[in-house]
Design a protein around this motif. Structure first.
Motif, PDB file in Angstrom:
ATOM      1  N   PHE A  62       0.834  -1.202   0.000  1.00  0.00           N
ATOM      2  CA  PHE A  62       0.000   0.000   0.000  1.00  0.00           C
ATOM      3  C   PHE A  62       0.872   1.257   0.000  1.00  0.00           C
ATOM      4  O   PHE A  62       0.639   2.192  -0.769  1.00  0.00           O
ATOM      5  N   SER A  63       1.926   1.273   0.852  1.00  0.00           N
ATOM      6  CA  SER A  63       2.763   2.482   0.923  1.00  0.00           C
ATOM      7  C   SER A  63       3.648   2.628  -0.311  1.00  0.00           C
ATOM      8  O   SER A  63       4.001   3.732  -0.703  1.00  0.00           O
ATOM      9  N   LEU A  64       3.965   1.506  -0.967  1.00  0.00           N
ATOM     10  CA  LEU A  64       4.725   1.572  -2.217  1.00  0.00           C
ATOM     11  C   LEU A  64       3.858   2.188  -3.318  1.00  0.00           C
ATOM     12  O   LEU A  64       4.324   3.020  -4.104  1.00  0.00           O
ATOM     13  N   GLY A  65       2.572   1.787  -3.326  1.00  0.00           N
ATOM     14  CA  GLY A  65       1.615   2.392  -4.257  1.00  0.00           C
ATOM     15  C   GLY A  65       1.449   3.877  -3.977  1.00  0.00           C
ATOM     16  O   GLY A  65       1.386   4.697  -4.900  1.00  0.00           O
ATOM     17  N   GLY A  66       1.390   4.213  -2.682  1.00  0.00           N
ATOM     18  CA  GLY A  66       1.269   5.623  -2.279  1.00  0.00           C
ATOM     19  C   GLY A  66       2.422   6.455  -2.794  1.00  0.00           C
ATOM     20  O   GLY A  66       2.238   7.593  -3.251  1.00  0.00           O
ATOM     21  N   LEU A  67       3.616   5.887  -2.741  1.00  0.00           N
ATOM     22  CA  LEU A  67       4.810   6.579  -3.235  1.00  0.00           C
ATOM     23  C   LEU A  67       4.685   6.836  -4.738  1.00  0.00           C
ATOM     24  O   LEU A  67       4.955   7.956  -5.211  1.00  0.00           O
ATOM     25  N   CYS A  68       4.236   5.832  -5.495  1.00  0.00           N
ATOM     26  CA  CYS A  68       4.029   6.009  -6.948  1.00  0.00           C
ATOM     27  C   CYS A  68       2.971   7.078  -7.210  1.00  0.00           C
ATOM     28  O   CYS A  68       3.122   7.909  -8.112  1.00  0.00           O
ATOM     29  N   GLY A  69       1.900   7.042  -6.397  1.00  0.00           N
ATOM     30  CA  GLY A  69       0.832   8.040  -6.542  1.00  0.00           C
ATOM     31  C   GLY A  69       1.336   9.453  -6.292  1.00  0.00           C
ATOM     32  O   GLY A  69       1.000  10.398  -7.017  1.00  0.00           O
ATOM     33  N   ALA A  70       2.177   9.606  -5.267  1.00  0.00           N
ATOM     34  CA  ALA A  70       2.740  10.928  -4.943  1.00  0.00           C
ATOM     35  C   ALA A  70       3.614  11.439  -6.081  1.00  0.00           C
ATOM     36  O   ALA A  70       3.645  12.639  -6.369  1.00  0.00           O
TER      37      ALA A  70
END
Length: 468
Positions: A62-70
């Motif tokens: 989830f936090s890896l996806g968040g990083l890509c989203g940011a």
């Protein structure tokens, strides 16, 4: 304006808070699902180490996806507009919900991992674009309170996730795929309500050069009698920018004119993530157990922590435009320093007296209240205020990236810190909170009731020395 904040918040930071908290309830059920799937596929039991690894991948991807989203959120906000980026973002959330919902019936745990990654991307984009939109549509005197909408919806998402994850609702064994796919509802709600509101007036005039649409949007947001003052403010900023195109994140690092603003955003974002708030949630169950609360009642007491954060976000929203940003954020960090000391002592002498566990419990809630009152809400607000239009999306991309990397790092390292230092881990957080408070005291000027250009002028002295 209030309805615009709600329409933006429901599909923005609400999703982040909601998806962070719903994963806790079905932990055991997902473990069982992984075991059964593995067994039916390979006709042997899943190795316990591999099970732990798969579970940590599901939780932390989830936090890896968040990083890509940011990393893509700022570019989307420039290309599609603030509103367009948020609407497009909901398609990712709906796709993620479908994947997570069908993972159990199809017996493919890989879909669960893919869904968690996609919902992470959705949250990363939401956290980046939502404060941009709110910061740009808000009038000067309401900017702080409106920007707190980001925090209010985030904490509201956490609380909603905790409630819906209770055993009596969707936290039971049969319903967990429904629980994980329920994040499509906020996405549908935003797709329904957000199209009724105009695009950010600042984006329309400064980025698109569309004066007519900007005036129309301002009339909708501020009323036909009040909109002229805001229009003049945007035109002044547009004139000062002199056709400057939106900057890329790497350009900010080489721009001396935003050096201290950038350092401030990085320090505050890391400070917020590493402040010990994650430790508090990690320790909550242990503290409640020590206070004599039975294991089956703990999820209900944990709701109190979510309600606590939600309450302080609302309080901070009411206070921010009266008290100012500086006092609230410095006060929040100093109070967290104090509660870290109390918690260290109370956890050390937990066994000594019967009343000590209750001191731990009180400190736990006090720590959460202090976090919500200062760092929890104001960090995002200040990121919007410290930059002018051309630098703001890039600043949010940098802030978001730092936030997600810190979130991921603390998630990976935190169990080791706790195992090594036990309750003394709060001494590390105590040091961190006091250092961030000192930095803010010496560096950040008060931004209350100031235009973006006035704030830029304040930082000019820091960036270029006193005499220029």
């Amino acid at each position: 304006l209030f309805l615009a904040v709600c329409a933006v918040g429901i599909g923005g930071t609400f999703q982040y808070g909601y998806n962070v908290s719903i994963i806790n309830a079905p932990t055991q059920h997902i473990h069982r699902f992984l075991n059964e799937t593995w067994n039916s596929r390979y006709h042997k039991d899943l190795n316990p180490d591999l099970l732990t690894f798969l579970w940590s991948v599901i939780a932390s991807i989830f936090s890896l996806g968040g990083l890509c989203g940011a990393l893509i959120g700022g570019s989307m906000a420039i290309r599609l507009g603030r509103k367009g980026a948020l609407l497009m973002n909901n398609i990712i959330a709906i796709l993620a919900s479908i994947l997570m919902g069908i993972s159990s019936p199809t017996g493919l745990f890989e879909l669960l991992i893919a869904g968690r990654f996609l919902i992470g991307i959705n949250s990363g984009i939401g956290i980046c674009v939502q404060p941009l939109y709110i910061g740009e549509v808000a009038p000067k005197h309401l900017r702080g309170g409106m920007a707190m909408g980001t925090s209010i919806f985030l904490t509201g998402g956490i609380l909603t996730g905790q409630i819906i994850g209770l055993r009596e609702l969707l936290g039971g064994e049969t319903y967990w795929p429904l629980l994980l796919s329920s994040s499509c509802f906020p996405a549908f709600a935003q797709l329904l309500f957000l199209p009724w509101f105009p695009e950010s007036p600042r984006y329309l005039l400064i980025d698109r050069g569309d004066e007519l649409s900007c005036a129309k949007a301002l009339k909708r947001f501020h009323g036909s009698s009040e909109y002229r003052r805001e229009m003049e403010d945007i035109q002044r900023e547009c004139f000062a920018l002199d056709g400057e195109k939106p900057k890329k994140p790497w350009q900010l690092f080489t721009d001396r004119g935003v050096r201290w603003q950038l350092i401030t955003v990085i320090v505050m974002t890391m400070g917020q993530q590493l402040s010990g708030i994650n430790a508090i949630y990690f320790y909550a169950t242990y503290i409640f157990e020590q206070a004599g609360i039975s294991a089956e009642k703990i999820p209900y007491v944990t709701l109190g922590t979510g309600a606590c954060e939600c309450l302080t976000a609302l309080t901070c929203g009411l206070l921010i435009d009266y008290v100012g940003r500086r006092y609230l954020i410095i006060g929040g960090y100093l109070l967290m320093t104090l509660w870290s000391i109390v918690l260290t002592f109370s956890l050390t002498y937990q066994e000594l007296y019967s009343w000590v566990p209750y001191v731990s419990m009180a400190s736990l809630f006090a720590f959460i209240l202090s976090f919500g009152l200062g760092p929890g809400g104001i960090t995002n607000t200040l990121t919007a205020e410290l930059f002018i239009q051309s630098s703001r999306p890039a600043a949010y991309m940098i802030g978001g990236t730092v936030s997600w990397i810190s979130f991921f790092t603390i998630g990976m390292l935190f169990p080791f810190i706790v195992n090594g230092l036990k309750q003394y881990c709060f001494l590390v957080f105590l040091l961190e909170c006091s250092l961030v408070a000192a930095f803010i005291f010496f560096v950040i000027p008060e931004t209350k009731n100031k235009s973006f250009l006035e704030i830029k002028k304040e930082f000019h002295k820091l960036n270029f020395g006193r005499n220029t």
